[in-house]
Design an enzyme around this catalytic site. Structure first.
Site, PDB file in Angstrom:
ATOM      1  N   PRO A   2      10.416   0.371   4.181  1.00  0.00           N
ATOM      2  CA  PRO A   2      11.488   1.329   4.462  1.00  0.00           C
ATOM      3  C   PRO A   2      12.844   0.766   4.069  1.00  0.00           C
ATOM      4  O   PRO A   2      13.162  -0.393   4.365  1.00  0.00           O
ATOM      5  CB  PRO A   2      11.381   1.515   5.980  1.00  0.00           C
ATOM      6  CG  PRO A   2       9.963   1.186   6.310  1.00  0.00           C
ATOM      7  CD  PRO A   2       9.600   0.078   5.364  1.00  0.00           C
ATOM      8  N   GLU A   3      13.616   1.575   3.363  1.00  0.00           N
ATOM      9  CA  GLU A   3      14.957   1.171   2.955  1.00  0.00           C
ATOM     10  C   GLU A   3      15.978   1.921   3.799  1.00  0.00           C
ATOM     11  O   GLU A   3      15.614   2.576   4.786  1.00  0.00           O
ATOM     12  CB  GLU A   3      15.125   1.424   1.454  1.00  0.00           C
ATOM     13  CG  GLU A   3      14.108   0.655   0.626  1.00  0.00           C
ATOM     14  CD  GLU A   3      14.243   0.868  -0.880  1.00  0.00           C
ATOM     15  OE1 GLU A   3      15.341   1.225  -1.349  1.00  0.00           O
ATOM     16  OE2 GLU A   3      13.236   0.671  -1.591  1.00  0.00           O
ATOM     17  N   LYS A  69      19.055  -2.372   6.868  1.00  0.00           N
ATOM     18  CA  LYS A  69      17.686  -1.917   7.135  1.00  0.00           C
ATOM     19  C   LYS A  69      17.246  -2.236   8.561  1.00  0.00           C
ATOM     20  O   LYS A  69      16.061  -2.121   8.887  1.00  0.00           O
ATOM     21  CB  LYS A  69      16.719  -2.564   6.142  1.00  0.00           C
ATOM     22  CG  LYS A  69      16.998  -2.249   4.672  1.00  0.00           C
ATOM     23  CD  LYS A  69      16.026  -2.983   3.768  1.00  0.00           C
ATOM     24  CE  LYS A  69      16.373  -2.818   2.301  1.00  0.00           C
ATOM     25  NZ  LYS A  69      15.452  -3.578   1.416  1.00  0.00           N
ATOM     26  N   HIS A 111      -2.789   0.084  15.507  1.00  0.00           N
ATOM     27  CA  HIS A 111      -1.963  -1.106  15.273  1.00  0.00           C
ATOM     28  C   HIS A 111      -0.682  -1.099  16.119  1.00  0.00           C
ATOM     29  O   HIS A 111       0.376  -1.509  15.661  1.00  0.00           O
ATOM     30  CB  HIS A 111      -1.629  -1.209  13.786  1.00  0.00           C
ATOM     31  CG  HIS A 111      -2.824  -1.440  12.918  1.00  0.00           C
ATOM     32  ND1 HIS A 111      -3.392  -2.679  12.759  1.00  0.00           N
ATOM     33  CD2 HIS A 111      -3.591  -0.585  12.188  1.00  0.00           C
ATOM     34  CE1 HIS A 111      -4.440  -2.590  11.956  1.00  0.00           C
ATOM     35  NE2 HIS A 111      -4.581  -1.329  11.597  1.00  0.00           N
ATOM     36  N   ARG A 130       0.738  -3.874   8.956  1.00  0.00           N
ATOM     37  CA  ARG A 130       0.640  -5.178   8.280  1.00  0.00           C
ATOM     38  C   ARG A 130       1.365  -6.302   9.024  1.00  0.00           C
ATOM     39  O   ARG A 130       1.320  -7.456   8.627  1.00  0.00           O
ATOM     40  CB  ARG A 130       1.173  -5.058   6.846  1.00  0.00           C
ATOM     41  CG  ARG A 130       0.356  -4.073   6.009  1.00  0.00           C
ATOM     42  CD  ARG A 130       0.769  -4.058   4.565  1.00  0.00           C
ATOM     43  NE  ARG A 130       0.477  -5.330   3.891  1.00  0.00           N
ATOM     44  CZ  ARG A 130       0.753  -5.582   2.615  1.00  0.00           C
ATOM     45  NH1 ARG A 130       1.331  -4.640   1.863  1.00  0.00           N
ATOM     46  NH2 ARG A 130       0.469  -6.739   2.079  1.00  0.00           N
ATOM     47  N   ARG A 280       9.585  -8.225  -7.071  1.00  0.00           N
ATOM     48  CA  ARG A 280       9.159  -6.838  -6.964  1.00  0.00           C
ATOM     49  C   ARG A 280       8.862  -6.262  -8.333  1.00  0.00           C
ATOM     50  O   ARG A 280       9.467  -6.672  -9.331  1.00  0.00           O
ATOM     51  CB  ARG A 280      10.260  -5.983  -6.286  1.00  0.00           C
ATOM     52  CG  ARG A 280      10.746  -6.503  -4.938  1.00  0.00           C
ATOM     53  CD  ARG A 280       9.630  -6.604  -3.906  1.00  0.00           C
ATOM     54  NE  ARG A 280       9.014  -5.309  -3.641  1.00  0.00           N
ATOM     55  CZ  ARG A 280       9.502  -4.430  -2.760  1.00  0.00           C
ATOM     56  NH1 ARG A 280      10.616  -4.699  -2.090  1.00  0.00           N
ATOM     57  NH2 ARG A 280       8.874  -3.281  -2.554  1.00  0.00           N
TER      58      ARG A 280
END
Length: 290
Positions: A2-3, A69, A111, A130, A280
């Site tokens: 997420p940005e 962020k 999760h 994750r 990236r």
């Protein structure tokens, strides 16, 4: 990951449902507890799980804001003020629910790692598939110096000058422009998705070095970044993978992206290419971007 627009969407949805509520109990998953016992800093960082649970009890949420962020929760207990900072990592998500079963998607229910039970009976739930997210309980930003090194918000009147000033320094002039605009100390909140889109909008190759871009073009690039970030905020962010807002809803900006994740250029019809910049994958059009 997420940005800025995705985090802004979470904050806008979260604030009215969290402010003025008091935390009565805290639960942490066995996964995080075991990881901490093995010496790994998983999600709950800079503090033991036992101290985190104890210290969060009785805290009242007085405000929820965004910085780059990060999600900032202003907390207060007995007149003392604290800062609870949350970063969503790649797959983190907050949910405001009455029970875990109210979380619609099974992958998020499976999760759940932190549950803040509110005095009024509701739950503020953090899920992270994750487990790359993080949360810290601080007395102030100064307690975690990386927060102080973040660039001004891109919508701040000083942000453009900050960007241009750093671009002119020896440390950065020979670096690829894509790496520069993904650096949170240079521009806050712009990651791979929106850097890719802004560079495509400007026709700039992601590997072009900063010194090979004119001052005017750098100004135009910065303005393109701000425009695209604002457009994404209005669209509720990009739900490329596992981003959801607190209601489990996806954004729609992914439908408007012109280069990120594309196999074919929407402008010239040629196959896109990719290369690694700053760790990236950078997708670009070799014809439209120079």
């Amino acid at each position: 990951m997420p940005e800025l627009p995705e985090v802004e969407g979470v904050v806008r949805a979260l604030a009215p449902k969290a402010i003025a509520r008091t935390i009565s109990e805290v639960s942490i998953s066995d996964t995080v507890i075991l990881s901490k016992q093995l010496g790994k800093e998983t999600i709950v960082k800079g503090i033991t799980t036992e101290d985190f649970i104890e210290d969060m009890r009785g805290m009242t949420i007085t405000n929820v804001t965004r910085r780059s962020k990060y999600i900032y929760f202003d907390l207060e207990r007995n007149g003392d003020k604290f800062l609870f900072v949350s970063h969503l990592g790649m797959t983190g998500a907050w949910f405001v629910v009455n029970s875990i079963n109210d979380i619609v998607e099974n992958k998020f229910r499976k999760h759940v790692h932190v549950i803040l039970k509110m005095m009024d009976g509701g739950l503020l739930v953090y899920s992270d598939i994750r487990r790359f997210g993080e949360m810290r309980l601080l007395s102030s930003e100064a307690e975690y110096p990386p927060l102080l090194r973040m660039a001004p918000e891109p919508f701040n009147k000083h942000a453009l000058n900050h960007f241009l000033t750093l671009c002119a320094t020896p440390k950065y002039i020979n670096k690829p422009i894509k790496a520069i605009i993904m650096d949170g100390q240079i521009i806050s909140g712009c990651g791979n998705i929106y850097a890719t889109e802004a560079l495509f909008a400007m026709g700039i190759h992601p590997a072009r070095t900063v010194k090979r871009i004119s001052l005017k073009r750098k100004e135009e690039l910065f303005n393109a970044i701000v425009r695209i970030l604002n457009e994404s905020i209005e669209a509720g962010g990009s739900s490329i993978s596992d981003y959801r807002n607190i209601n489990g809803e996806a954004g729609s900006m992914q439908d408007k992206l012109k280069m990120y994740g594309r196999k074919v250029c929407v402008e010239c019809g040629r196959d896109t290419r990719s290369l690694q910049i700053g760790g990236r994958t950078s997708v670009y059009c070799s014809s439209c971007q120079r």
